[in-house]
Enzyme design. Structure first.
Site, short mmCIF file in Angstrom:
data_model
loop_
_atom_site.label_atom_id
_atom_site.label_comp_id
_atom_site.label_asym_id
_atom_site.label_seq_id
_atom_site.Cartn_x
_atom_site.Cartn_y
_atom_site.Cartn_z
N ASP A 1 0.83 -1.21 0.00
CA ASP A 1 0.00 0.00 0.00
C ASP A 1 0.86 1.26 0.00
O ASP A 1 1.99 1.25 0.50
CB ASP A 1 -0.92 -0.04 1.24
CG ASP A 1 -2.09 0.93 1.11
OD1 ASP A 1 -2.34 1.44 0.00
OD2 ASP A 1 -2.74 1.18 2.14
N ASN B 1 -11.11 -2.57 -5.10
CA ASN B 1 -10.35 -1.64 -5.93
C ASN B 1 -11.01 -1.32 -7.28
O ASN B 1 -10.61 -0.37 -7.96
CB ASN B 1 -8.92 -2.15 -6.16
CG ASN B 1 -8.03 -2.06 -4.93
OD1 ASN B 1 -7.15 -2.88 -4.73
ND2 ASN B 1 -8.23 -1.05 -4.08
C1 IPE Z 1 -5.42 -2.71 -0.01
O1 IPE Z 1 -5.07 -1.39 -0.24
C2 IPE Z 1 -5.49 -3.47 -1.31
C3 IPE Z 1 -4.20 -3.70 -1.96
C4 IPE Z 1 -3.01 -3.38 -1.50
C5 IPE Z 1 -4.28 -4.37 -3.23
P1 IPE Z 1 -6.17 -0.24 -0.39
O2 IPE Z 1 -5.44 1.03 -0.59
O3 IPE Z 1 -7.16 -0.62 -1.41
O4 IPE Z 1 -6.88 -0.29 1.04
P2 IPE Z 1 -7.77 0.78 1.81
O5 IPE Z 1 -8.81 1.25 0.86
O6 IPE Z 1 -6.86 1.90 2.21
O7 IPE Z 1 -8.29 0.06 3.00
C1 IPE Z 2 -1.44 0.28 -3.39
O1 IPE Z 2 -1.28 1.65 -3.42
C2 IPE Z 2 -1.85 -0.30 -4.72
C3 IPE Z 2 -3.20 -0.84 -4.75
C4 IPE Z 2 -4.07 -0.77 -3.78
C5 IPE Z 2 -3.63 -1.51 -5.95
P1 IPE Z 2 -2.52 2.65 -3.41
O2 IPE Z 2 -2.91 2.91 -4.82
O3 IPE Z 2 -3.61 2.18 -2.52
O4 IPE Z 2 -1.84 3.94 -2.81
P2 IPE Z 2 -2.46 4.95 -1.75
O5 IPE Z 2 -2.95 4.14 -0.60
O6 IPE Z 2 -3.57 5.66 -2.46
O7 IPE Z 2 -1.32 5.84 -1.38
MG MG Z 3 -4.06 2.43 -0.57
#
Ligand code: IPE
Ligand code: IPE
Ligand code: MG
Length: 249
Positions: A30, A78
């Site tokens: 993340d 997502n």
């Molecule tokens: C969790 O990250 C899913 C992945 C890393 C694929 P998110 O960024 O989607 O999670 P939330 O929304 O902050 O809980």
């Molecule tokens: C993780 O990074 C990738 C996925 C969840 C697919 P994010 O895209 O959630 O990055 P933040 O949390 O918005 O910084």
């Molecule tokens: Mg995220």
């Protein structure tokens, strides 16, 4: 013997006890978006850099002797992101395997996927299936990608399989933990010993709810694109200091 097998000659600091490496590491990758935003870059640059971290993490875990590495790459939630971002994320498996598959084959890594295949684009399924097929006879580290993965959906899927088997008269006895576990996408994989989540969020976000029952949890403020070898080793050394009791004294 293949000289390239498993990077086993990699040198690790003495703070790491190579006899106590977590057999299964699961990672919620993340913070890509925030990594990019802090640099004034578009979010996809964070995802692009995140793929580099995946490459390095796979190499380092393999070198450490990790048996299973599960990477949360795309959740069932997502899909709610903007179309352009979903499309970009869906292009990454192809990008990753295009450059890495030969090395994975050579290093005896076996590719698996967990998640609901139904909503995934055919293109994505093809690269994953090709990767799985090409590494099918490998028996080294398992590299398990969680794609369109949601733990509640996974548990429901397992329960519904059990219900239909019962309705068909195939399953009459009581359901055991072992039976339910074996019906999850993770099948007969061991539960994670260590869960890592980057980016400072301290939540599970619908990841491996059943399987994490006794995992050690490690949260770091580091964004995924910055999660380098030193950060991985820090997580492993913190894990090695934990006393796992499993309810005992
Ligand atoms: C969790 O990250 C899913 C992945 C890393 C694929 P998110 O960024 O989607 O999670 P939330 O929304 O902050 O809980
Ligand atoms: C993780 O990074 C990738 C996925 C969840 C697919 P994010 O895209 O959630 O990055 P933040 O949390 O918005 O910084
Ligand atoms: Mg995220």
């Amino acid at each position: 013997m293949d000289m390239d097998i498993g990077d086993r000659d990699t040198v690790f600091p003495e703070s790491i006890d190579l006899r106590k490496i977590p057999a299964h590491i699961a990672i919620i990758m993340d913070g890509n978006g925030r990594w990019a935003a802090e640099r004034g870059l578009p979010r996809h640059e964070g995802h692009r850099q995140g793929v580099e971290t995946v490459r390095e993490t796979v190499r380092n875990c393999n070198a450490l002797g990790v048996e299973v590495l599960t990477l949360f790459a795309f959740s069932t939630e997502n899909w709610q992101r903007p179309d352009w971002e979903v499309n970009y994320l869906m292009s990454l498996p192809e990008k990753y395997f295009e450059s890495e598959l030969p090395e994975l084959v050579r290093k005896n890594v076996r590719v698996l996927m967990i998640g609901d295949r139904k909503k995934l684009p055919r293109r994505v399924l093809k690269v994953i299936d090709d990767g799985a097929a090409a590494t099918n006879s490998n028996n080294g580290m398992i590299l398990n990608f969680a794609l369109n993965y949601g733990s509640r959906a996974e548990i429901l899927h397992a329960v519904n399989r059990l219900v239909s088997e019962a309705a068909a008269g195939k399953q009459v006895s009581r359901v055991t933990e072992k039976k339910l576990s074996s019906y999850l996408y993770t099948g007969n994989l061991p539960d994670p010993d260590l869960l890592i989540r980057t980016s400072g969020e301290q939540r599970i976000s619908n990841f491996l709810l059943w399987q994490l029952a006794y995992s050690e949890l490690y949260f770091t403020g580091v964004y995924w694109p910055d999660f380098d070898k030193a950060e991985l080793l820090k997580a492993v050394s913190v894990y090695q200091l934990r006393k796992r009791r499993f309810g005992k004294v």
